[in-house]
Design a protein around this motif. Structure first.
Motif: not given
Length: 436
Positions: A47, A199, A251, A281-283, A347, A364, A366-367, A371, A373
């Motif tokens: 991250i 992303h 997700t 969440s960190g992805g 994710s 976002d 992460r989603y 992504t 993480g």
């Protein structure tokens, strides 16, 4: 004559991007004969903010304390980021040691540098917070001097921060003026256009290819500025990156399961009332926090639940690490109790209501369609390319580590980073230099 150092971190650039980048005009003109590490082993989690903190400290996250981009504030919307240097617990970084050794220091959009006391020319990766907030007010909170606030106001114009490549246009305009006007000895900057494109559009495609072309153009702008100032031959230039990404299909919002299990309590209107366990969440990974980590019954309940979800095989969890296991295996430690690693296409979300499983959300990081993480050995790997008076030419290392970058910078600057976990990449350095 004191040598200069510029570190250009092209967020999420990976080895596979180099083949195209090497064909572009500015790379060929200015980085011909460069040396490089083709595949850099990142850190866990992969991250941006933890990675960039490792890149300037040379220590793992269990030492520097930055384990994600976001502050733990369950129920907050939006969740605040770890912009400020106060989030870093390990203060022995390249800026601090270089400044104490007499170098002038600068950072533009380098993560977790807000209010850093040893950066002379500072524009933190930050943005205005809500209606009525002005750029001058915002960056003043993050420690920019009056001269840097003037710089921000001159160049921000209609460039909307967190939109790309507008953010990068702002970064590059500030960087080039900074070089011309203040001539810092050390400059670290962090464009994120390639990360954003991945992303939103996936791992490899024409949009990402455009991002590589943009990166080449910005390398040219920096080099042309150095050339005009007579500093090109005196400057060590580093093109690097922090992590790769993986394509994502869905997700899963595990806090919804926690709510069903009574671990999160909500009001009749759906608002968060209290929580015993929280998924942050960190992805492609997530950290599970317990409100009372010493509550053994709660710990065992959550641990059993997470392992059950893993064994079910449908909730996107490939591994469940305790904090101790994460620390021992991957140097990741902190106030969390567990870490979840995904199945590489799921994710983790942190919503408490709505569908358990959702699709893409390109608003976002992460989603999105891709992504990060994830564990550092997965997927495409980041890069480390060097050119300059203190670096050897035509040296190609197949593999290296993110944690070795800061000690390498320290070595060419003639300083030491006490307690660093990494080592200088002497294979890339033109000659052995005595530590100061």
């Amino acid at each position: 004559m004191k040598k200069k150092l510029i570190v250009f971190s092209a967020d999420a650039m990976v080895t596979e991007d180099l083949e195209y980048l090497e064909t572009l005009p500015n790379f060929k003109k200015y980085l011909k004969g460069c040396s490089m590490v083709k595949r850099v082993s990142s850190i866990y989690p992969t991250i941006t903010y933890p990675c960039h903190t490792t890149m300037v400290t040379g220590v793992w996250p269990d030492k520097h304390g930055v384990c994600g981009n976001l502050i733990l504030e369950p129920g907050a919307s939006p969740v605040p980021w770890k912009w400020d240097y106060s989030a870093v617990t390990w203060k022995e970084d390249i800026f601090t040691k270089a400044k104490k050794a007499g170098y002038s220091t600068a950072a533009i959009f380098w993560p977790v540098t807000g209010n850093h006391p040893y950066i002379d020319y500072l524009i933190d990766e930050y943005w205005t917070q809500g209606e009525g907030d002005t750029p001058r007010q915002a960056w003043k909170r993050m420690g920019s001097s009056e001269r840097m606030l003037d710089l921000v106001e001159r160049h921000i114009g209609k460039n909307e921060i967190r939109k790309h490549p507008q953010s990068e246009r702002f970064i590059m305009d500030c960087a080039c003026e900074l070089i011309r006007t203040y001539k810092p000895d050390i400059l670290f900057l962090h464009p994120a256009n390639i990360d954003d494109y991945r992303h939103k559009t996936g791992l490899f495609n024409d949009k990402v290819r455009l991002g590589v072309e943009e990166t080449d153009r910005w390398i040219g702008e920096l080099m042309e500025t150095l050339e005009a100032e007579g500093e090109l031959e005196n400057t060590n230039f580093v093109l690097t990156s922090d992590h790769g990404q993986l394509d994502v299909k869905r997700t899963i919002n595990l806090n919804i399961i926690f709510a069903r299990q009574g671990l999160i309590q909500k009001g009749e209107d759906g608002s968060l009332q209290s929580w015993d366990a929280w998924c942050q969440s960190g992805g492609l990974s997530a950290m599970i926090y317990l409100k009372d980590p010493l509550d053994k019954a709660c710990y065992e309940k959550v641990y059993a639940l997470l392992n059950h979800l893993k064994e079910e095989g449908i909730y996107g969890i490939s591994q469940v690490f305790t904090e101790r296991e994460a620390r021992e295996r991957y140097h990741l430690g902190g106030e969390f109790s567990f870490v979840l690693e995904s199945d590489d296409y799921t994710s983790f979300g942190d919503k408490t209501e709505g569908p358990l499983v959702t699709g893409y959300d390109t608003m976002d990081y992460r989603y999105g369609k891709a992504t990060h993480g994830h564990l550092p050995f997965k997927g495409p790997q980041p890069i480390f390319v060097v050119k300059g008076p203190d670096f050897r030419e035509h040296v190609i290392l197949e593999e290296g580590r993110l944690v070795d970058q800061a000690p390498t910078y320290a070595k060419i600057l003639g300083i030491t980073l006490d307690g660093a976990d990494g080592r200088p990449l002497n294979e890339l350095i033109r000659e052995k230099m005595p530590d100061r």
